[in-house]
Design a protein around this motif. Structure first.
Motif, PDB file in Angstrom:
ATOM      1  N   SER A 104      14.374  15.172 -25.460  1.00 19.34           N
ATOM      2  CA  SER A 104      13.989  13.764 -25.440  1.00 19.34           C
ATOM      3  C   SER A 104      14.808  12.978 -24.428  1.00 19.34           C
ATOM      4  O   SER A 104      14.385  11.911 -23.974  1.00 19.34           O
ATOM      5  CB  SER A 104      14.176  13.156 -26.833  1.00 19.34           C
ATOM      6  N   LEU A 105      15.990  13.492 -24.058  1.00 18.79           N
ATOM      7  CA  LEU A 105      16.841  12.831 -23.072  1.00 18.79           C
ATOM      8  C   LEU A 105      16.661  13.428 -21.687  1.00 18.79           C
ATOM      9  O   LEU A 105      16.396  12.709 -20.716  1.00 18.79           O
ATOM     10  CB  LEU A 105      18.311  12.940 -23.504  1.00 18.79           C
ATOM     11  N   PHE A 106      16.820  14.736 -21.581  1.00 14.13           N
ATOM     12  CA  PHE A 106      16.766  15.418 -20.283  1.00 14.13           C
ATOM     13  C   PHE A 106      15.335  15.876 -20.029  1.00 14.13           C
ATOM     14  O   PHE A 106      14.997  17.061 -20.125  1.00 14.13           O
ATOM     15  CB  PHE A 106      17.748  16.589 -20.270  1.00 14.13           C
ATOM     16  N   ARG A 107      14.504  14.900 -19.706  1.00 15.93           N
ATOM     17  CA  ARG A 107      13.075  15.163 -19.526  1.00 15.93           C
ATOM     18  C   ARG A 107      12.753  15.281 -18.051  1.00 15.93           C
ATOM     19  O   ARG A 107      13.135  14.441 -17.244  1.00 15.93           O
ATOM     20  CB  ARG A 107      12.243  14.063 -20.178  1.00 15.93           C
ATOM     21  N   GLY A 108      12.043  16.330 -17.705  1.00 16.53           N
ATOM     22  CA  GLY A 108      11.607  16.545 -16.333  1.00 16.53           C
ATOM     23  C   GLY A 108      10.340  17.377 -16.344  1.00 16.53           C
ATOM     24  O   GLY A 108       9.514  17.269 -17.265  1.00 16.53           O
ATOM     25  N   ARG A 109      10.202  18.215 -15.345  1.00 17.77           N
ATOM     26  CA  ARG A 109       9.039  19.098 -15.277  1.00 17.77           C
ATOM     27  C   ARG A 109       9.158  20.165 -16.363  1.00 17.77           C
ATOM     28  O   ARG A 109      10.167  20.863 -16.463  1.00 17.77           O
ATOM     29  CB  ARG A 109       8.959  19.752 -13.903  1.00 17.77           C
ATOM     30  N   ASP A 110       8.122  20.313 -17.178  1.00 17.94           N
ATOM     31  CA  ASP A 110       8.089  21.366 -18.192  1.00 17.94           C
ATOM     32  C   ASP A 110       7.379  22.613 -17.707  1.00 17.94           C
ATOM     33  O   ASP A 110       7.519  23.682 -18.306  1.00 17.94           O
ATOM     34  CB  ASP A 110       7.399  20.870 -19.465  1.00 17.94           C
ATOM     35  N   ASP A 111       6.602  22.465 -16.622  1.00 19.31           N
ATOM     36  CA  ASP A 111       5.804  23.593 -16.153  1.00 19.31           C
ATOM     37  C   ASP A 111       6.567  24.479 -15.178  1.00 19.31           C
ATOM     38  O   ASP A 111       6.045  25.504 -14.735  1.00 19.31           O
ATOM     39  CB  ASP A 111       4.523  23.090 -15.487  1.00 19.31           C
ATOM     40  N   VAL A 112       7.791  24.102 -14.849  1.00 16.43           N
ATOM     41  CA  VAL A 112       8.592  24.905 -13.920  1.00 16.43           C
ATOM     42  C   VAL A 112      10.059  24.580 -14.165  1.00 16.43           C
ATOM     43  O   VAL A 112      10.397  23.465 -14.579  1.00 16.43           O
ATOM     44  CB  VAL A 112       8.205  24.593 -12.450  1.00 16.43           C
ATOM     45  N   TYR A 113      10.914  25.550 -13.965  1.00 17.62           N
ATOM     46  CA  TYR A 113      12.353  25.335 -14.022  1.00 17.62           C
ATOM     47  C   TYR A 113      13.011  26.357 -13.113  1.00 17.62           C
ATOM     48  O   TYR A 113      12.347  27.286 -12.607  1.00 17.62           O
ATOM     49  CB  TYR A 113      12.883  25.442 -15.460  1.00 17.62           C
ATOM     50  N   THR A 122      28.196  34.673  -0.547  1.00 18.80           N
ATOM     51  CA  THR A 122      29.078  33.513  -0.555  1.00 18.80           C
ATOM     52  C   THR A 122      29.910  33.384  -1.827  1.00 18.80           C
ATOM     53  O   THR A 122      30.916  32.686  -1.845  1.00 18.80           O
ATOM     54  CB  THR A 122      28.261  32.220  -0.378  1.00 18.80           C
ATOM     55  N   GLY A 123      29.476  34.050  -2.894  1.00 18.31           N
ATOM     56  CA  GLY A 123      30.167  33.913  -4.173  1.00 18.31           C
ATOM     57  C   GLY A 123      29.873  32.597  -4.868  1.00 18.31           C
ATOM     58  O   GLY A 123      30.492  32.296  -5.891  1.00 18.31           O
ATOM     59  N   LYS A 124      28.924  31.818  -4.335  1.00 13.82           N
ATOM     60  CA  LYS A 124      28.570  30.536  -4.936  1.00 13.82           C
ATOM     61  C   LYS A 124      27.316  30.673  -5.790  1.00 13.82           C
ATOM     62  O   LYS A 124      26.547  31.614  -5.637  1.00 13.82           O
ATOM     63  CB  LYS A 124      28.354  29.479  -3.844  1.00 13.82           C
ATOM     64  N   VAL A 125      27.137  29.716  -6.685  1.00 19.09           N
ATOM     65  CA  VAL A 125      25.972  29.717  -7.564  1.00 19.09           C
ATOM     66  C   VAL A 125      24.813  29.022  -6.855  1.00 19.09           C
ATOM     67  O   VAL A 125      24.956  27.912  -6.339  1.00 19.09           O
ATOM     68  CB  VAL A 125      26.288  29.018  -8.894  1.00 19.09           C
ATOM     69  N   GLY A 126      23.681  29.698  -6.816  1.00 19.66           N
ATOM     70  CA  GLY A 126      22.458  29.120  -6.267  1.00 19.66           C
ATOM     71  C   GLY A 126      21.392  29.057  -7.343  1.00 19.66           C
ATOM     72  O   GLY A 126      21.576  29.558  -8.457  1.00 19.66           O
ATOM     73  N   TYR A 127      20.257  28.444  -7.019  1.00 17.44           N
ATOM     74  CA  TYR A 127      19.179  28.294  -7.988  1.00 17.44           C
ATOM     75  C   TYR A 127      17.848  28.629  -7.332  1.00 17.44           C
ATOM     76  O   TYR A 127      17.654  28.374  -6.134  1.00 17.44           O
ATOM     77  CB  TYR A 127      19.139  26.872  -8.550  1.00 17.44           C
ATOM     78  N   ALA A 128      16.936  29.170  -8.112  1.00 13.81           N
ATOM     79  CA  ALA A 128      15.613  29.514  -7.607  1.00 13.81           C
ATOM     80  C   ALA A 128      14.593  29.296  -8.719  1.00 13.81           C
ATOM     81  O   ALA A 128      14.904  29.508  -9.906  1.00 13.81           O
ATOM     82  CB  ALA A 128      15.575  30.972  -7.142  1.00 13.81           C
ATOM     83  N   PRO A 129      13.361  28.858  -8.387  1.00 10.40           N
ATOM     84  CA  PRO A 129      12.336  28.673  -9.414  1.00 10.40           C
ATOM     85  C   PRO A 129      12.027  30.001 -10.117  1.00 10.40           C
ATOM     86  O   PRO A 129      11.985  31.057  -9.483  1.00 10.40           O
ATOM     87  CB  PRO A 129      11.130  28.170  -8.623  1.00 10.40           C
ATOM     88  N   VAL A 130      11.825  29.928 -11.414  1.00  3.22           N
ATOM     89  CA  VAL A 130      11.498  31.118 -12.199  1.00  3.22           C
ATOM     90  C   VAL A 130       9.988  31.321 -12.172  1.00  3.22           C
ATOM     91  O   VAL A 130       9.228  30.379 -12.441  1.00  3.22           O
ATOM     92  CB  VAL A 130      11.999  30.987 -13.646  1.00  3.22           C
ATOM     93  N   ALA A 131       9.547  32.524 -11.850  1.00  5.51           N
ATOM     94  CA  ALA A 131       8.119  32.800 -11.738  1.00  5.51           C
ATOM     95  C   ALA A 131       7.800  34.157 -12.364  1.00  5.51           C
ATOM     96  O   ALA A 131       8.660  35.033 -12.484  1.00  5.51           O
ATOM     97  CB  ALA A 131       7.676  32.778 -10.272  1.00  5.51           C
ATOM     98  N   TRP A 132       6.552  34.308 -12.774  1.00  5.33           N
ATOM     99  CA  TRP A 132       6.115  35.600 -13.291  1.00  5.33           C
ATOM    100  C   TRP A 132       6.067  36.631 -12.176  1.00  5.33           C
ATOM    101  O   TRP A 132       6.260  37.820 -12.418  1.00  5.33           O
ATOM    102  CB  TRP A 132       4.725  35.459 -13.930  1.00  5.33           C
ATOM    103  N   ASN A 133       5.792  36.165 -10.981  1.00  7.85           N
ATOM    104  CA  ASN A 133       5.684  37.069  -9.826  1.00  7.85           C
ATOM    105  C   ASN A 133       6.675  36.639  -8.747  1.00  7.85           C
ATOM    106  O   ASN A 133       6.287  36.201  -7.665  1.00  7.85           O
ATOM    107  CB  ASN A 133       4.258  37.081  -9.277  1.00  7.85           C
ATOM    108  N   GLU A 134       7.977  36.731  -9.034  1.00  5.94           N
ATOM    109  CA  GLU A 134       8.987  36.308  -8.075  1.00  5.94           C
ATOM    110  C   GLU A 134       8.994  37.183  -6.831  1.00  5.94           C
ATOM    111  O   GLU A 134       9.368  36.720  -5.749  1.00  5.94           O
ATOM    112  CB  GLU A 134      10.369  36.340  -8.727  1.00  5.94           C
ATOM    113  N   TRP A 135       8.600  38.437  -6.960  1.00  4.43           N
ATOM    114  CA  TRP A 135       8.615  39.378  -5.844  1.00  4.43           C
ATOM    115  C   TRP A 135       7.241  39.992  -5.662  1.00  4.43           C
ATOM    116  O   TRP A 135       6.468  40.120  -6.609  1.00  4.43           O
ATOM    117  CB  TRP A 135       9.649  40.483  -6.084  1.00  4.43           C
ATOM    118  N   MET A 136       6.945  40.327  -4.424  1.00  4.53           N
ATOM    119  CA  MET A 136       5.696  41.027  -4.114  1.00  4.53           C
ATOM    120  C   MET A 136       6.011  42.203  -3.196  1.00  4.53           C
ATOM    121  O   MET A 136       7.009  42.200  -2.467  1.00  4.53           O
ATOM    122  CB  MET A 136       4.703  40.074  -3.441  1.00  4.53           C
ATOM    123  N   THR A 137       5.176  43.222  -3.245  1.00  2.00           N
ATOM    124  CA  THR A 137       5.381  44.433  -2.458  1.00  2.00           C
ATOM    125  C   THR A 137       4.403  44.470  -1.289  1.00  2.00           C
ATOM    126  O   THR A 137       3.194  44.333  -1.474  1.00  2.00           O
ATOM    127  CB  THR A 137       5.185  45.683  -3.325  1.00  2.00           C
TER     128      THR A 137
END
Length: 600
Positions: A104-113, A122-137
């Protein structure tokens, strides 16, 4: 009847009655778990189970009452100060209740995170969208990331948040990044990130500025522990542009009370007024991540930066900001000098040469050149500046911070700051604004001094003089070496007029169309100044053109030292103008450097 509440073993209890102790006669408190919901609705709180009962000594009970009152005073900064309502959600509430409160407080996009990951490079923390198909061959068998237009994103579920709160993952895969900007460019909250040296003072001052406007933001120590977030939650969805205008105005006001870095304007979440085309906007890592909490980070803190004892009870007491409050602050800022405050602006076209004329004495001029509008939201007064100040002229103007109040320092810094047109151009076209600062600041900072470009000489003198300060300058510029050189060309009438005007000033800019003959004018100025010269060129492709023109229009009446390679060998083809092979040597009277090479 007033209900007395005490914290026993980390939980809330209310007293039923006092009982005399059979041994020493001291009172023993008979108490039961406190349920705030029942008190609000008038339900009976009669104990139905014997194991709900608890006994506490008078000393234990009184200590718990003091602990509860201290916690309530802390949370009163973001709750109604007079109603005395106790939070319904506490650390002992169910996971479902906590998640419902959090969402109820931290409201944003619910369809993606986004999820976190630890970069091996680099040893640093990065972020990437979570997907069912993150990789393709690919047909050749190589696995590559799925293009964004083909990615099927996973929704943000309660289980994902539960993992964020409870799991300890050294690779940070359970850390959730939230995209606050909705598809129609609206937000439910605004967060400002402070991560520079002195971030604690910056966030406290900004928080108090918010409170002066009737807002009640909350502070979170960031996951790293080296910075903090200031959170403001809205009672309804707000246009991102309006929310950011409010945040910008609050930062500008806080900058008059302490040193707020200009890059703080780029550390707001969201960082865009409009959702970028084909993107999600910038994300923010959610608080209360378990691994960071173990280290005392990613938690909400008071003004002494101590974590609240019950994070969930604190969140349940947060007071939200209304749309009327947001609009009032944004409107007030626009009516004054704009949310960014006063920045350097050019109100008239730049003439052939602008700058300050040569000064023959140490006394500063009292008027500017008329083309630069400067100042801060509230101009400094006599109480903000010392009686006298000496500005040292070197490669930059060195202005001592001694006896300059934060308001005066802010006004001085803003003489060398201006709005970045690239940022607003990209934002208007709904393009990413990553790595495009909203404000370009041309100054620098040391512990004791503010350093401004020398072109701000008249403006800073006028600012301080108007505040009642006597300004003098101490010229410690490098005077260079005298050279015997002669100009062997001739200038056309417009070129001659431009060169004559440029010679009247110590600093200046020549603005001329292509083919006007800037290199020829530069050669004439070198000959008249008779000083060794550094020429910085935009790209290496212009290097030969400048070298040829200088050799064509200048003749040196002195024996030049031989040019040497970095190893000390003599270069056979001798140029009187040093180039990339000897850029680090003092030989030659003109040194040509490309801009990237000069910065490197």
């Amino acid at each position: 009847m007033t209900t007395v509440i005490s914290i026993l073993g980390g939980s809330l209890y209310r007293s039923i009655r006092r009982l005399p102790h059979a041994g020493d006669g001291n009172a023993v408190i008979l108490c039961v778990p406190y349920r705030a919901t029942a008190e609000k609705t008038g339900e009976d709180q009669t104990v139905s189970l014997d194991h709900d009962l608890r006994y506490a000594t008078k000393a234990e009970w009184n200590a718990g009452v003091e602990q509860y009152e201290a916690q309530r005073r802390c949370t009163s900064q973001v709750s109604s100060p007079s109603n005395g309502v106790v939070a319904e959600i506490t650390a002992r509430s169910s996971a479902a209740q906590k998640i419902q409160l959090f969402r109820s407080l931290f409201r944003g996009r619910d369809d993606v995170y986004a999820y976190g990951f630890l970069s091996k490079k680099t040893g640093k923390v990065g972020y990437a969208p979570v997907a069912w198909n993150e990789w393709m061959t690919l047909p050749n068998g190589k696995r590559v990331p799925t293009p964004s237009d083909q990615r099927r994103c996973k929704p943000l579920t309660d289980q994902v948040l539960l993992d964020h709160f409870t799991k300890r993952d050294s690779q940070f895969h359970n850390v959730v990044g939230l995209y606050p900007l909705s598809k129609d460019s609206k937000v439910w909250f605004l967060a400002i990130d402070f991560d520079d040296d002195g971030w604690k003072e910056e966030i406290i001052v900004t928080k108090r500025v918010c409170e002066n406007h009737g807002l009640h933001p909350i502070m979170e120590r960031s996951r790293s522990g080296d910075g903090g977030h200031l959170w403001m939650f809205f009672s309804e969805e707000i246009e991102a542009a309006q929310a950011r205008k409010m945040g910008t105005a609050l930062l500008s006001e806080a900058a008059q009370k302490t040193h707020i870095r200009f890059r703080s304007y780029d550390r707001m979440f969201p960082n865009q007024d409009l959702l970028p085309s084909g993107g999600f906007g910038n994300l923010i890592a959610l608080p209360l991540q378990r691994l960071a909490r173990d280290a005392g980070n990613s938690v909400f803190v008071d003004e002494q930066f101590n974590p609240y004892a019950d994070q969930w009870a604190f969140l349940d007491s947060v007071q939200r900001i209304t749309a009327q409050q947001v609009n009032a602050i944004a409107t007030l800022a626009s009516a004054n000098t704009g949310p960014l405050g006063n920045l350097a602006k050019f109100d008239s076209p730049i003439p052939h040469a602008v700058g300050q004329k040569k000064e023959t004495d140490k006394q500063a001029p009292t008027t500017g050149n008329g083309s630069l509008r400067t100042g801060s939201r509230t101009p400094p007064s006599n109480a903000d500046v010392p009686e006298t100040i000496t500005i040292i002229e070197r490669s930059m103007l060195e202005i001592s911070k001694t006896n300059l109040t934060p308001l005066a320092q802010n006004a001085v810094r803003r003489l060398a700051a201006f709005a970045n047109p690239d940022f607003y151009r990209a934002q208007a076209m709904r393009q990413p604004v990553y790595n495009k600062p909203r404000i370009i600041y041309c100054g620098e900072e040391t512990v004791d001094s503010i350093l401004l470009p020398r072109g701000c000489r008249e403006s800073v003198a006028a600012l301080l003089t108007d505040a009642g300060c006597t300004v003098t300058f101490d010229d410690e510029r490098n005077q260079g070496k005298r050279i015997r050189v002669k100009f062997i060309g001739s200038l056309r009438a417009p070129q001659s007029e431009a060169a004559k005007t440029m010679l009247e000033y110590d600093d200046g800019i020549l603005v001329a169309p292509t083919g006007f003959g800037e290199t020829v004018i530069a050669a004439d100025l070198i000959a008249k100044r008779k000083t060794n010269t550094l020429i910085i060129i935009r790209s290496s492709s212009l290097m030969e053109q400048w070298r040829d023109r200088l050799e064509q229009f200048l003749t040196v009446k002195a024996k030049l030292p031989p040019l040497l390679t970095p190893t000390g060998r003599i270069i056979r083809r001798q140029h009187r103008y040093s180039h990339e092979l000897c850029r680090n040597t003092p030989q030659g009277y003109c040194r040509l450097r490309t801009f990237p090479d000069y910065l490197g």
